[in-house]
Design a protein around this motif. Structure first.
Motif, PDB file in Angstrom:
ATOM      1  N   GLY A  31       0.780  -1.230   0.000  1.00 11.92           N
ATOM      2  CA  GLY A  31       0.000   0.000   0.000  1.00 11.92           C
ATOM      3  C   GLY A  31       0.807   1.273   0.000  1.00 11.92           C
ATOM      4  N   VAL A  32       2.134   1.199   0.076  1.00 14.95           N
ATOM      5  CA  VAL A  32       2.953   2.404   0.116  1.00 14.95           C
ATOM      6  C   VAL A  32       3.012   3.044  -1.277  1.00 14.95           C
ATOM      7  CG1 VAL A  32       5.160   1.268  -0.384  1.00 14.95           C
ATOM      8  CG2 VAL A  32       5.133   3.390   0.937  1.00 14.95           C
ATOM      9  N   THR A  33       3.029   4.366  -1.316  1.00 16.44           N
ATOM     10  CA  THR A  33       3.144   5.100  -2.572  1.00 16.44           C
ATOM     11  C   THR A  33       4.596   5.496  -2.791  1.00 16.44           C
ATOM     12  OG1 THR A  33       0.898   5.969  -2.386  1.00 16.44           O
ATOM     13  CG2 THR A  33       2.404   7.159  -3.836  1.00 16.44           C
ATOM     14  N   LEU A  34       5.110   5.265  -4.001  1.00 14.59           N
ATOM     15  CA  LEU A  34       6.507   5.565  -4.315  1.00 14.59           C
ATOM     16  C   LEU A  34       6.578   6.514  -5.501  1.00 14.59           C
ATOM     17  CD1 LEU A  34       7.983   1.947  -4.065  1.00 14.59           C
ATOM     18  CD2 LEU A  34       8.050   3.729  -2.313  1.00 14.59           C
ATOM     19  N   TYR A  35       7.668   7.286  -5.558  1.00 14.19           N
ATOM     20  CA  TYR A  35       7.946   8.151  -6.697  1.00 14.19           C
ATOM     21  C   TYR A  35       9.094   7.566  -7.511  1.00 14.19           C
ATOM     22  CZ  TYR A  35       5.385  11.938  -4.296  1.00 14.19           C
ATOM     23  OH  TYR A  35       4.449  12.710  -3.666  1.00 14.19           O
ATOM     24  N   LEU A  36       8.976   7.611  -8.838  1.00 14.45           N
ATOM     25  CA  LEU A  36      10.068   7.268  -9.744  1.00 14.45           C
ATOM     26  C   LEU A  36      10.561   8.579 -10.347  1.00 14.45           C
ATOM     27  CD1 LEU A  36      11.732   5.100 -11.236  1.00 14.45           C
ATOM     28  CD2 LEU A  36       9.936   5.057 -12.973  1.00 14.45           C
ATOM     29  N   LEU A  37      11.765   8.998  -9.935  1.00 14.05           N
ATOM     30  CA  LEU A  37      12.265  10.327 -10.277  1.00 14.05           C
ATOM     31  C   LEU A  37      13.656  10.259 -10.888  1.00 14.05           C
ATOM     32  CD1 LEU A  37      11.312  12.054  -6.886  1.00 14.05           C
ATOM     33  CD2 LEU A  37       9.966  12.065  -8.990  1.00 14.05           C
ATOM     34  N   GLN A  38      14.050  11.350 -11.506  1.00 19.10           N
ATOM     35  CA  GLN A  38      15.417  11.456 -12.021  1.00 19.10           C
ATOM     36  C   GLN A  38      16.390  11.807 -10.905  1.00 19.10           C
ATOM     37  OE1 GLN A  38      14.597  14.351 -15.124  1.00 19.10           O
ATOM     38  NE2 GLN A  38      14.816  12.775 -16.701  1.00 19.10           N
ATOM     39  N   SER A  39      15.908  12.489  -9.857  1.00 18.67           N
ATOM     40  CA  SER A  39      16.714  12.805  -8.687  1.00 18.67           C
ATOM     41  C   SER A  39      15.784  12.939  -7.488  1.00 18.67           C
ATOM     42  CB  SER A  39      17.508  14.107  -8.889  1.00 18.67           C
ATOM     43  OG  SER A  39      16.626  15.202  -9.029  1.00 18.67           O
ATOM     44  N   VAL A  40      16.340  12.806  -6.291  1.00 17.60           N
ATOM     45  CA  VAL A  40      15.525  12.827  -5.082  1.00 17.60           C
ATOM     46  C   VAL A  40      14.763  14.137  -4.937  1.00 17.60           C
ATOM     47  CG1 VAL A  40      15.622  12.787  -2.557  1.00 17.60           C
ATOM     48  CG2 VAL A  40      16.987  11.174  -3.879  1.00 17.60           C
ATOM     49  N   ASP A  41      15.395  15.255  -5.333  1.00 17.65           N
ATOM     50  CA  ASP A  41      14.783  16.561  -5.151  1.00 17.65           C
ATOM     51  C   ASP A  41      14.083  17.080  -6.403  1.00 17.65           C
ATOM     52  OD1 ASP A  41      17.052  16.913  -6.624  1.00 17.65           O
ATOM     53  OD2 ASP A  41      17.868  18.561  -5.419  1.00 17.65           O
ATOM     54  N   GLN A  42      13.785  16.195  -7.346  1.00 21.50           N
ATOM     55  CA  GLN A  42      13.117  16.623  -8.566  1.00 21.50           C
ATOM     56  C   GLN A  42      11.732  17.177  -8.256  1.00 21.50           C
ATOM     57  OE1 GLN A  42      12.747  13.554 -11.574  1.00 21.50           O
ATOM     58  NE2 GLN A  42      11.018  14.561 -12.550  1.00 21.50           N
ATOM     59  N   THR A  43      11.375  18.279  -8.920  1.00 28.96           N
ATOM     60  CA  THR A  43      10.046  18.862  -8.758  1.00 28.96           C
ATOM     61  C   THR A  43       9.017  17.998  -9.478  1.00 28.96           C
ATOM     62  OG1 THR A  43      10.978  21.091  -8.634  1.00 28.96           O
ATOM     63  CG2 THR A  43       8.628  20.910  -9.148  1.00 28.96           C
ATOM     64  N   LEU A  44       7.905  17.711  -8.802  1.00 27.47           N
ATOM     65  CA  LEU A  44       6.854  16.912  -9.431  1.00 27.47           C
ATOM     66  C   LEU A  44       6.172  17.723 -10.530  1.00 27.47           C
ATOM     67  CD1 LEU A  44       5.207  15.265  -6.291  1.00 27.47           C
ATOM     68  CD2 LEU A  44       7.011  14.351  -7.760  1.00 27.47           C
ATOM     69  N   LEU A  45       5.929  17.085 -11.658  1.00 29.54           N
ATOM     70  CA  LEU A  45       5.316  17.773 -12.786  1.00 29.54           C
ATOM     71  C   LEU A  45       3.825  17.962 -12.602  1.00 29.54           C
ATOM     72  CD1 LEU A  45       7.205  16.043 -15.744  1.00 29.54           C
ATOM     73  CD2 LEU A  45       7.724  18.219 -14.607  1.00 29.54           C
ATOM     74  N   SER A  46       3.223  17.130 -11.757  1.00 27.12           N
ATOM     75  CA  SER A  46       1.784  17.252 -11.492  1.00 27.12           C
ATOM     76  C   SER A  46       1.503  16.711 -10.100  1.00 27.12           C
ATOM     77  CB  SER A  46       0.971  16.480 -12.546  1.00 27.12           C
ATOM     78  OG  SER A  46       1.282  15.097 -12.505  1.00 27.12           O
ATOM     79  N   ALA A  47       0.326  17.011  -9.598  1.00 29.92           N
ATOM     80  CA  ALA A  47      -0.053  16.545  -8.261  1.00 29.92           C
ATOM     81  C   ALA A  47      -0.270  15.042  -8.265  1.00 29.92           C
ATOM     82  CB  ALA A  47      -1.318  17.260  -7.804  1.00 29.92           C
ATOM     83  N   THR A  48       0.080  14.405  -7.180  1.00 30.55           N
ATOM     84  CA  THR A  48      -0.187  12.983  -7.019  1.00 30.55           C
ATOM     85  C   THR A  48      -1.284  12.807  -5.982  1.00 30.55           C
ATOM     86  OG1 THR A  48       1.465  12.709  -5.267  1.00 30.55           O
ATOM     87  CG2 THR A  48       2.206  12.427  -7.540  1.00 30.55           C
ATOM     88  N   LYS A  49      -1.995  11.699  -6.051  1.00 25.96           N
ATOM     89  CA  LYS A  49      -3.085  11.430  -5.119  1.00 25.96           C
ATOM     90  C   LYS A  49      -2.892  10.048  -4.516  1.00 25.96           C
ATOM     91  CE  LYS A  49      -7.207  12.878  -6.035  1.00 25.96           C
ATOM     92  NZ  LYS A  49      -8.586  13.072  -6.593  1.00 25.96           N
TER      93      LYS A  49
END
Length: 209
Positions: A31-49
């Motif tokens: 149930g955990v939500t994860l981000y797949l990013l180019q870097s840890v501090d990358q700005t999200l391009l859109s809101a996540t829910k």
């Protein structure tokens, strides 16, 4: 995921903690939500829910909006409800190095759908995990156990003094949610951790329960 062979990427939690071989079993759970990013501090391009699933304590259903400590006759419950909400802000701003700003706003226009009470502060903010855990009822901020990441993490309880704006006015540490459901039908918590660029929002309503 459409990642090129020569492209670097990281997987992080919503709190921007990078998933590694060492912490995988600790951070990656059902149930955990994860981000797949180019870097840890990358700005999200859109809101996540993210949908939060938890089993509420039965008192959430039978006592929402009911306060044990003002149940006696002759007490006016509204100041107690507001005091609980202000207490959250007192806790959040307890370690501010500058000015502590806490505002109470009564909103009667249609911009929020219905009339609302807003408590706004310039505190340290909550991570997504702390915000999720705020929704869990009957977990006192002074009796958290295990790896529960409290929304009051780092809070230092003040010395015993007469109750005032310089003291800890919360009676049980569970009143925030009760206060919300006494005053209205839903809560919207918006928080930005001081050391993060992410803004987290939690919506909790009686209809959900």
């Amino acid at each position: 995921f459409g990642i090129a062979a020569d492209e670097n990427f990281v997987i992080t939690t919503t709190n921007r903690k990078e998933i590694t071989e060492d912490n995988f079993s600790e951070l990656v759970q059902d149930g955990v939500t994860l981000y797949l990013l180019q870097s840890v501090d990358q700005t999200l391009l859109s809101a996540t829910k993210e949908r939060i699933d938890f089993l509420p304590h039965y008192d959430t259903l039978v006592k929402s909006g009911m306060y044990e400590y003002y149940a006696s006759e002759g007490q006016n419950p509204l100041p107690f409800a507001l005091a609980e909400l202000i207490d959250n802000s007192l806790s959040a701003t307890s370690r501010n190095t500058g000015i502590r700003s806490i505002q109470i706003k009564l909103l009667f226009d249609d911009s929020h759908g219905k009339p609302a009470v807003a408590v706004v502060d310039n505190g340290r903010g909550m991570t997504s995990k702390q915000l999720n855990n705020w929704a869990v009822y009957r977990l006192s901020k002074f009796t958290r156990q295990g790896d529960f990441e409290s929304d009051h993490s780092g809070y230092v309880r003040p010395l015993p003094v007469p109750r005032s704006l310089n003291s800890d006015i919360s009676y049980f540490g569970v009143g925030g949610k009760q206060a919300v459901f006494f005053v209205g039908q839903s809560a919207r918590m918006i928080s930005k951790p001081a050391d993060s660029q992410d803004v987290h929002e939690l919506v909790l309503s009686k209809e959900d329960f």
